[in-house]
Every structure is written in C-alpha cells, then in structure tokens.
Design an enzyme around this catalytic site. Structure first.
Site, short mmCIF file in Angstrom:
data_model
loop_
_atom_site.label_atom_id
_atom_site.label_comp_id
_atom_site.label_asym_id
_atom_site.label_seq_id
_atom_site.Cartn_x
_atom_site.Cartn_y
_atom_site.Cartn_z
CB CYS A 1 -0.99 3.83 -2.69
SG CYS A 1 0.30 3.00 -1.74
CB CYS B 1 -0.86 1.53 1.50
SG CYS B 1 0.39 2.77 1.11
#
Length: 76
Positions: free
Chosen positions: A10, A13
């Site tokens: 994501c 991340c």
C-alpha cells in the site's frame, strides 16, 4: 543488518520503505531491505496491522509510517 518492511504494498508501506532506505544510508550501516507482502509471513511476526518494520527479525513498529529519524533510533 536486515530491515524488513511488512505490508501488502500500500502507499503507506512504500513510504515506510523509502524512509527506511534513507535512514539506513544516513546511519551508514551495511543493510539489506526486504519487502514482506505475504500475509501469512506477516502474521508469523505477530503483526496484525501494516505497515510494520522489523530489524534483524525483531518487530520495531506496527501500524504507522515512521520518520527517517525514528527509524535511525531503531538501528542504533
């Protein structure tokens, strides 16, 4: 030193991965960054929220994007 970014990939991340890269370079450590995106492997760390970061197999933070300076503190 092995720095692991735990998360499915994501945006948060990716932000954590970028901050970890900068932190490790500034810290001057010999390091390897590994992305862990397999949910079963992430859960094996005991992590239920992402992003998370582990240093040498030890989870240091879960569920938030750390700043470069926060990551450097974990590398010391």
């Amino acid at each position: 030193m092995k720095i692991q970014i735990l998360g499915p990939g994501c945006p948060k991340c990716k932000q954590l991965e970028e901050a970890a890269e900068v932190a490790a370079q500034e810290f001057g450590a010999d390091y390897q960054i590994e992305k862990v995106s397999d949910i079963n492997e992430i859960m094996s760390f005991g992590v239920m929220m992402t992003p998370a970061i582990a240093v040498d197999g030890e989870v240091k933070s879960v569920g938030k994007v750390l700043s470069k300076d926060e990551i450097i503190a974990f590398l010391k």
